[in-house]
Design an enzyme around this catalytic site. Structure first.
Site, PDB file in Angstrom:
ATOM      1  CG  ASP A  51     -19.485  -1.901 -13.048  1.00  0.00           C
ATOM      2  OD1 ASP A  51     -18.744  -2.648 -12.379  1.00  0.00           O
ATOM      3  OD2 ASP A  51     -19.054  -0.897 -13.665  1.00  0.00           O
ATOM      4  CG  ASP A  90     -19.921  -0.479  -9.254  1.00  0.00           C
ATOM      5  OD1 ASP A  90     -19.237   0.390  -8.665  1.00  0.00           O
ATOM      6  OD2 ASP A  90     -19.494  -1.609  -9.526  1.00  0.00           O
ATOM      7  CE  LYS A 120     -17.111  -0.297  -6.700  1.00  0.00           C
ATOM      8  NZ  LYS A 120     -16.604  -0.194  -8.088  1.00  0.00           N
ATOM      9  CD  GLU A 189     -10.667  -4.409 -10.012  1.00  0.00           C
ATOM     10  OE1 GLU A 189     -11.599  -3.613  -9.802  1.00  0.00           O
ATOM     11  OE2 GLU A 189     -10.760  -5.382 -10.787  1.00  0.00           O
TER      12      GLU A 189
HETATM   13  O1  KIV Z   1     -18.190  -4.372 -10.051  1.00  0.00           O
HETATM   14  C1  KIV Z   1     -17.516  -4.941  -9.188  1.00  0.00           C
HETATM   15  O2  KIV Z   1     -17.715  -6.120  -8.846  1.00  0.00           O
HETATM   16  C2  KIV Z   1     -16.435  -4.180  -8.569  1.00  0.00           C
HETATM   17  C3  KIV Z   1     -15.516  -4.924  -7.648  1.00  0.00           C
HETATM   18  C4  KIV Z   1     -14.565  -5.725  -8.445  1.00  0.00           C
HETATM   19  C5  KIV Z   1     -14.821  -4.020  -6.715  1.00  0.00           C
HETATM   20  O3  KIV Z   1     -16.290  -3.030  -8.807  1.00  0.00           O
END
Ligand code: KIV
Length: 271
Positions: A51, A90, A120, A189
């Site tokens: 995201d 995401d 995710k 993270e």
């Molecule tokens: O959205 C994204 O790029 C992420 C990464 C930073 C793991 O969640």
């Protein structure tokens, strides 16, 4: 007989085996067909349709504005370019926090409409019921703990998380809850490297770190940051492998001056 060689797809099981064998997992974000093709053919294990598209593709300050429809559009483009790697998408802010039914409905839309392989979501205890529900529908789920950008207004800052005991202890508990709920992997993270080491060793599922040190089972970076497309973001954990912003600027300046000088197109570049 087919002359096309079958490409063996990376799966969640491949990642589990990689952890067992002590092989590090490489993950990068991608949001479109062309970059997904480059990253996939370079041999990456996992593409995350993050995201972070909200930041690097749409120019928003946070990840909050991106919608489920927009994530689906990005994921559909990525999946056409990713022939070998596992593609994780995401769940955006607002698509899973209300309750587990909504979370499952969002995850089903992603799987059905994009052809991606997993979703995710961010959070620990608060999202465990949703993880269970999504996993029980047969959809692999990756967790995300530590700095969770969808909660940026709660944190108030993008600083390192879990430096204090209380937050570190919550993270220790959350990784176990996510693993028990069926997550196949967890992104960590911006947490201290030694905490990431401890939780990585406590889990049988792989951890993927971003700003979480070298002991994680794998690493992820935002493609625009590591390729130097996005030049404003330079945290300590970022290794920039290219400076596309600078190189592209130079290329565009050459083009502009060629056009202005009447040097483009030349005789060979016309019909
Ligand atoms: O959205 C994204 O790029 C992420 C990464 C930073 C793991 O969640």
């Amino acid at each position: 007989m087919s002359i096309n060689k079958e490409v063996k797809r990376v799966t969640t099981h491949t990642l589990a085996k990689m952890k067992e064998a002590g092989e590090k997992i490489g993950m990068l974000t991608a949001y479109d067909f062309s970059f997904a093709r480059i990253i996939d053919s370079a041999g990456i294990d996992v593409i995350l349709v993050g995201d972070s598209a909200s930041n690097v593709m749409a120019g928003h300050e946070t990840t909050l504005p991106i919608t489920l429809d927009q994530m689906i559009y990005h994921a559909q483009s990525v999946i056409r370019g990713a022939k070998r790697c596992l593609v994780v998408v995401d769940l955006p802010f607002g698509a899973y926090q209300s309750n587990s039914e909504i979370a499952l409905a969002s995850a089903i839309r992603i799987m059905k409409e994009t052809g991606a392989h997993a979703v995710k979501l961010e959070g620990g205890e608060e999202v465990v019921e949703s993880v269970r529900k999504i996993v029980s529908a047969g959809i692999p789920v990756m967790g995300h703990l530590g700095l969770t950008p969808q909660s940026i207004y709660k944190f108030g800052t993008y600083a390192v998380r879990a430096k204090e005991d209380a937050e570190a202890n919550k993270l220790r508990k959350d990784v176990q809850l996510l693993q028990e709920a069926g997550c196949f992997s967890i992104v960590l993270e911006k947490i201290p490297a030694l905490l990431a080491k401890e939780v990585t060793e406590s889990l049988y599922i792989p951890t993927i770190g971003i700003g979480a040190g070298k002991y994680c089972d794998g690493q992820v970076l935002v493609m625009h940051d590591m390729l130097g497309i996005n030049t404003e973001f330079k945290p300590k954990f970022l290794r920039q492998y290219l400076n596309i912003f600078e190189q592209a600027t130079t290329a565009v300046q050459h083009y502009i001056s060629d056009v202005r000088a009447g040097n483009f197109p030349n005789e060979q570049e016309q019909y």
